[in-house]
Scaffold this motif. Structure first.
Motif, mmCIF file in Angstrom:
data_model
loop_
_atom_site.group_PDB
_atom_site.id
_atom_site.type_symbol
_atom_site.label_atom_id
_atom_site.label_comp_id
_atom_site.label_asym_id
_atom_site.label_seq_id
_atom_site.Cartn_x
_atom_site.Cartn_y
_atom_site.Cartn_z
ATOM 1 N N GLY A 7 0.809 -1.226 0.000
ATOM 2 C CA GLY A 7 0.000 0.000 0.000
ATOM 3 C C GLY A 7 0.838 1.269 0.000
ATOM 4 O O GLY A 7 2.075 1.221 -0.046
ATOM 5 N N THR A 8 0.167 2.399 0.096
ATOM 6 C CA THR A 8 0.844 3.693 -0.031
ATOM 7 C C THR A 8 1.737 4.008 1.168
ATOM 8 O O THR A 8 2.789 4.617 1.010
ATOM 9 C CB THR A 8 -0.210 4.813 -0.164
ATOM 10 O OG1 THR A 8 -1.122 4.434 -1.179
ATOM 11 C CG2 THR A 8 0.421 6.127 -0.519
ATOM 12 N N ASN A 64 -1.721 -4.053 -4.846
ATOM 13 C CA ASN A 64 -0.812 -2.910 -4.723
ATOM 14 C C ASN A 64 -1.520 -1.571 -4.834
ATOM 15 O O ASN A 64 -2.587 -1.459 -5.434
ATOM 16 C CB ASN A 64 0.242 -3.002 -5.835
ATOM 17 C CG ASN A 64 -0.378 -3.053 -7.216
ATOM 18 O OD1 ASN A 64 -1.008 -4.045 -7.580
ATOM 19 N ND2 ASN A 64 -0.242 -1.977 -7.957
ATOM 20 N N GLN A 65 -0.833 -0.555 -4.235
ATOM 21 C CA GLN A 65 -1.213 0.826 -4.516
ATOM 22 C C GLN A 65 -1.105 0.987 -6.040
ATOM 23 O O GLN A 65 -0.116 0.584 -6.646
ATOM 24 C CB GLN A 65 -0.276 1.800 -3.807
ATOM 25 C CG GLN A 65 1.211 1.540 -4.030
ATOM 26 C CD GLN A 65 2.114 2.701 -3.621
ATOM 27 O OE1 GLN A 65 1.773 3.853 -3.834
ATOM 28 N NE2 GLN A 65 3.263 2.389 -3.047
ATOM 29 N N ARG A 66 -2.117 1.568 -6.644
ATOM 30 C CA ARG A 66 -2.116 1.635 -8.110
ATOM 31 C C ARG A 66 -1.451 2.935 -8.583
ATOM 32 O O ARG A 66 -1.191 3.819 -7.787
ATOM 33 C CB ARG A 66 -3.552 1.569 -8.621
ATOM 34 C CG ARG A 66 -4.304 0.349 -8.091
ATOM 35 C CD ARG A 66 -5.791 0.478 -8.261
ATOM 36 N NE ARG A 66 -6.274 1.705 -7.662
ATOM 37 C CZ ARG A 66 -7.490 2.222 -7.882
ATOM 38 N NH1 ARG A 66 -8.330 1.609 -8.688
ATOM 39 N NH2 ARG A 66 -7.864 3.340 -7.291
ATOM 40 N N GLU A 67 -1.187 3.016 -9.839
ATOM 41 C CA GLU A 67 -0.702 4.213 -10.546
ATOM 42 C C GLU A 67 0.730 4.634 -10.216
ATOM 43 O O GLU A 67 1.409 5.251 -11.029
ATOM 44 C CB GLU A 67 -1.609 5.452 -10.319
ATOM 45 C CG GLU A 67 -3.028 5.288 -10.764
ATOM 46 C CD GLU A 67 -3.964 4.921 -9.612
ATOM 47 O OE1 GLU A 67 -3.542 4.999 -8.453
ATOM 48 O OE2 GLU A 67 -5.108 4.524 -9.872
ATOM 49 N N TRP A 109 0.954 7.889 -6.633
ATOM 50 C CA TRP A 109 -0.315 8.261 -7.264
ATOM 51 C C TRP A 109 -0.801 9.631 -6.825
ATOM 52 O O TRP A 109 -1.401 10.362 -7.590
ATOM 53 C CB TRP A 109 -1.374 7.188 -6.991
ATOM 54 C CG TRP A 109 -1.634 6.878 -5.544
ATOM 55 C CD1 TRP A 109 -0.914 6.017 -4.765
ATOM 56 C CD2 TRP A 109 -2.668 7.416 -4.698
ATOM 57 N NE1 TRP A 109 -1.434 5.996 -3.489
ATOM 58 C CE2 TRP A 109 -2.512 6.840 -3.430
ATOM 59 C CE3 TRP A 109 -3.707 8.308 -4.886
ATOM 60 C CZ2 TRP A 109 -3.355 7.132 -2.359
ATOM 61 C CZ3 TRP A 109 -4.554 8.606 -3.822
ATOM 62 C CH2 TRP A 109 -4.370 8.024 -2.588
ATOM 63 N N TYR A 168 -2.754 12.088 -11.361
ATOM 64 C CA TYR A 168 -2.983 10.858 -10.603
ATOM 65 C C TYR A 168 -2.444 9.617 -11.339
ATOM 66 O O TYR A 168 -1.863 8.720 -10.731
ATOM 67 C CB TYR A 168 -4.503 10.781 -10.398
ATOM 68 C CG TYR A 168 -5.105 9.597 -9.683
ATOM 69 C CD1 TYR A 168 -4.383 8.769 -8.846
ATOM 70 C CD2 TYR A 168 -6.460 9.336 -9.834
ATOM 71 C CE1 TYR A 168 -4.999 7.711 -8.186
ATOM 72 C CE2 TYR A 168 -7.086 8.297 -9.184
ATOM 73 C CZ TYR A 168 -6.344 7.482 -8.366
ATOM 74 O OH TYR A 168 -6.961 6.447 -7.722
ATOM 75 N N ASP A 218 -5.159 -2.589 -5.749
ATOM 76 C CA ASP A 218 -5.763 -2.862 -4.437
ATOM 77 C C ASP A 218 -7.259 -2.570 -4.377
ATOM 78 O O ASP A 218 -8.007 -3.261 -3.689
ATOM 79 C CB ASP A 218 -4.995 -2.170 -3.298
ATOM 80 C CG ASP A 218 -4.843 -0.671 -3.471
ATOM 81 O OD1 ASP A 218 -5.414 -0.088 -4.411
ATOM 82 O OD2 ASP A 218 -4.132 -0.072 -2.634
ATOM 83 N N GLN A 219 -7.712 -1.557 -5.099
ATOM 84 C CA GLN A 219 -9.143 -1.235 -5.008
ATOM 85 C C GLN A 219 -10.000 -2.285 -5.707
ATOM 86 O O GLN A 219 -11.096 -2.630 -5.268
ATOM 87 C CB GLN A 219 -9.414 0.165 -5.552
ATOM 88 C CG GLN A 219 -8.619 1.224 -4.814
ATOM 89 C CD GLN A 219 -8.724 1.079 -3.305
ATOM 90 O OE1 GLN A 219 -9.802 0.789 -2.777
ATOM 91 N NE2 GLN A 219 -7.624 1.273 -2.588
ATOM 92 N N GLY A 276 -8.848 3.805 2.958
ATOM 93 C CA GLY A 276 -7.411 3.661 3.228
ATOM 94 C C GLY A 276 -6.806 5.048 3.326
ATOM 95 O O GLY A 276 -7.422 5.963 3.894
ATOM 96 N N THR A 277 -5.611 5.192 2.770
ATOM 97 C CA THR A 277 -4.979 6.515 2.695
ATOM 98 C C THR A 277 -5.952 7.482 2.030
ATOM 99 O O THR A 277 -6.236 8.568 2.505
ATOM 100 C CB THR A 277 -3.717 6.426 1.810
ATOM 101 O OG1 THR A 277 -3.028 5.252 2.132
ATOM 102 C CG2 THR A 277 -2.855 7.634 1.973
ATOM 103 N N GLY A 278 -6.442 7.024 0.864
ATOM 104 C CA GLY A 278 -7.545 7.706 0.199
ATOM 105 C C GLY A 278 -8.795 6.862 0.415
ATOM 106 O O GLY A 278 -8.763 5.900 1.184
ATOM 107 N N PHE A 282 -11.821 4.849 -1.919
ATOM 108 C CA PHE A 282 -12.047 4.459 -3.307
ATOM 109 C C PHE A 282 -13.357 3.701 -3.398
ATOM 110 O O PHE A 282 -13.514 2.642 -2.797
ATOM 111 C CB PHE A 282 -10.869 3.620 -3.801
ATOM 112 C CG PHE A 282 -9.583 4.381 -3.743
ATOM 113 C CD1 PHE A 282 -9.181 5.194 -4.794
ATOM 114 C CD2 PHE A 282 -8.804 4.346 -2.609
ATOM 115 C CE1 PHE A 282 -8.020 5.938 -4.719
ATOM 116 C CE2 PHE A 282 -7.634 5.089 -2.513
ATOM 117 C CZ PHE A 282 -7.245 5.884 -3.576
HETATM 118 O O1 G3P Z 1 -5.284 4.550 -6.563
HETATM 119 C C1 G3P Z 1 -4.507 4.557 -5.410
HETATM 120 C C2 G3P Z 1 -4.854 3.421 -4.493
HETATM 121 O O2 G3P Z 1 -4.700 2.211 -5.150
HETATM 122 C C3 G3P Z 1 -4.068 3.522 -3.194
HETATM 123 O O3 G3P Z 1 -4.577 2.673 -2.252
HETATM 124 O O4 G3P Z 1 -4.800 1.619 -0.050
HETATM 125 O O5 G3P Z 1 -2.583 2.411 -0.769
HETATM 126 O O6 G3P Z 1 -4.348 4.056 -0.176
HETATM 127 P P1 G3P Z 1 -4.021 2.700 -0.709
#
Ligand code: G3P
Length: 496
Positions: A12-13, A81-84, A103, A135, A245-246, A266-268, A270
């Motif tokens: 994750g982030t 995984n955290q995307r992008e 991201w 993003y 991850d989303q 999460g951090t953000g 979604f």
């Molecule tokens: O698009 C960003 C997302 O995948 C981050 O997720 O859980 O690491 O905040 P997270």
């Protein structure tokens, strides 16, 4: 050794996690480690991809040392995984050529502004389902190629590879043998044509990104490669799912039917709605994205992304230091006795859906001499709920599908103040599953399916849990939300 477990790596982030699940979908063990965040300039967020890799190795070691499970008992690994987040590395040295651009990071905002000024919005939207924004990975790659000396030449010579974190970890775990991603991660790069299901040549040409940098795009739930020369696995373990991850949370919440919807805090935050076999192109700046590809069939989704959710609590703790632990936020919010008329707009890195304002920055409205720390904490939690309402309302407008209930997961769902206020402002019931590890479970499930550990995707039923019923009268609900709309509008006016 009997293959008793599936291992999920959830990168994750802010932290890397490793979780072991047994055949019944029970969580057997978990290990977690935070890693450094870099904020070199306003709105920029970076990671060191090697530190991410080290954190993953470290949580794997922890997991096996403390759980008693043996690496040889692992039937397959799923990565989520955290995307992008964008890593560009030299394939000869194995070293990243810059920090990974996260991201949330805004350093490619000018490139995006130029693309928008040049009239490319519709061009990107109809191919990728995305809005032009810093993003996504595409302009981050362009930024790296522009800003790291000789990077463009190296890329053109075929020496550089690009990957989101799934690809980077796969490459590291397989010792450079597998260079691939999955459709969900590809669909977040702004380079992938989600209708034709391929890297889009016109976009690559426009952004001058050599196709040789890009990983092969694969479906979900299949073997991408085997661990190699990796000291925690004396033998080869198949890596049998990669997934953003989303989307993994959508699978973990078992939202397999059209119209089913989940929010991960999460951090953000979604919010993703399963929209079935046909992509639904939003009229209101929601993202059209790939939910998963199973048995050669793509399922699409609509997504609303909130950039700052749990990280507003992190900011209260680490930035303004009115919390010592994130857990205190629940008690403090309950203690606040204001009439909910303070609004905190956490636009720290711009605003995501449905506003897409790259230049907005945070603001607080309604402060009085009596405002205290409890009130600010409550306003921060409420902001997460209002942003969720912004998106759910937009989804309903866009699709005509009314939302009967919302499935939730992620760390912040442990906060009962947040959950109840969310149910209240949405006026829909909220269901939190018993085992909140939905993201990790989602990728574990698809990895397990790929190798026959499980036979079908609903074999493991996980929907028990806590239900929050809405309990706020209409007049109050509407008044509170109107206040939020005024606050978010004023924030953007100020930021321009
Ligand atoms: O698009 C960003 C997302 O995948 C981050 O997720 O859980 O690491 O905040 P997270």
């Amino acid at each position: 050794m009997e293959k008793k477990y599936i291992l999920a790596i959830d990168q994750g982030t802010t932290s890397s996690r490793a979780i072991i699940f047994d055949k019944k979908g029970n969580k057997i063990a978990v290990a977690q480690k935070e890693f450094p965040q870099y904020f070199p300039k306003s709105g920029w967020v970076e990671h060191d991809a090697n530190e991410i890799w080290q954190s993953v190795q470290s949580v794997l070691a922890d997991l096996f040392i403390h759980s008693g499970a043996q690496p040889s008992e692992i039937a397959a690994i799923g990565i989520t995984n955290q995307r992008e987040t964008t890593v560009v590395w030299n394939k000869n040295t194995g070293l990243p050529i810059s920090h990974a651009l996260v991201w949330q990071s805004r350093q490619s905002a000018d490139i995006c502004d130029q693309l928008i000024a040049d009239g490319y919005e519709n061009f990107f939207h109809k191919k990728t389902g995305l809005v032009i924004d810093a993003y996504f990975s595409a302009t981050k790659i362009r930024w790296i190629l522009d800003n790291v000396p000789t990077a463009q030449e190296m890329a053109e010579a075929g020496d550089l590879l690009f990957g989101t974190i799934d690809t980077w970890l796969l490459w590291k775990l397989t010792n450079g043998e597998s260079f691939a991603t999955d459709v969900t991660n590809a669909s977040r790069t702004m380079l992938y044509n989600i209708v034709e299901e391929k890297w889009d040549e016109e976009i690559l040409h426009l952004l001058n990104i050599p196709v040789s940098m890009l990983p092969e795009v694969r479906k979900n739930s299949e073997i991408y490669g085997y661990t190699k020369d990796f000291h925690f696995f004396g033998e080869s373990v198949p890596i049998a799912n990669l997934m953003g991850d989303q989307q993994a949370a959508l699978v973990g919440q078992q939202c397999f039917e059209e119209g089913m919807i989940k929010n991960t805090y999460g951090t953000g935050a979604f919010i993703i709605m399963n929209t079935g076999e046909n992509p639904h192109f939003s009229e209101n700046k929601l993202l059209t994205t790939i939910a998963y590809k199973l048995d050669d069939k793509v399922t699409y989704a609509l997504e609303g992304s909130i950039f700052i959710a749990g990280s507003v609590v992190q900011w209260l703790r680490d930035g303004v230091k009115i919390l010592t632990h994130a857990d205190q936020s629940e008690e403090m919010a309950y203690k606040s006795d204001t009439d909910d008329d303070i609004y905190l707009v956490p636009a720290f890195t711009g605003l995501g859906a449905p506003y897409w304002n790259q230049n907005a920055r945070g603001a607080i409205f309604g402060l009085t001499r009596a405002t205290n720390d409890n009130d600010l904490v409550k306003a921060a939690l409420q902001a997460i709920c209002y942003q969720t309402k912004d998106i759910l309302d937009t989804m309903t407008n866009d699709t005509g599908i009314s939302i009967p209930s919302l499935r939730v997961d992620g760390g912040a769902t442990a906060n009962s103040y947040l959950m109840q206020f969310q149910a209240d402002v949405l006026n829909v019931p909220i269901r939190r599953p018993e085992n909140a590890e939905t993201t990790a479970f989602g990728t574990a499930l698809l990895a397990g399916l790929a190798i026959g550990f499980w036979k079908n995707k609903t074999e493991v039923e996980r929907m028990d849990g806590k239900l929050y019923q809405p309990n706020m009268d209409k007049e109050r609900r509407e008044k509170l939300y109107q206040g939020w709309v005024r606050a978010v509008t004023a924030t953007q006016t100020f930021s321009k």
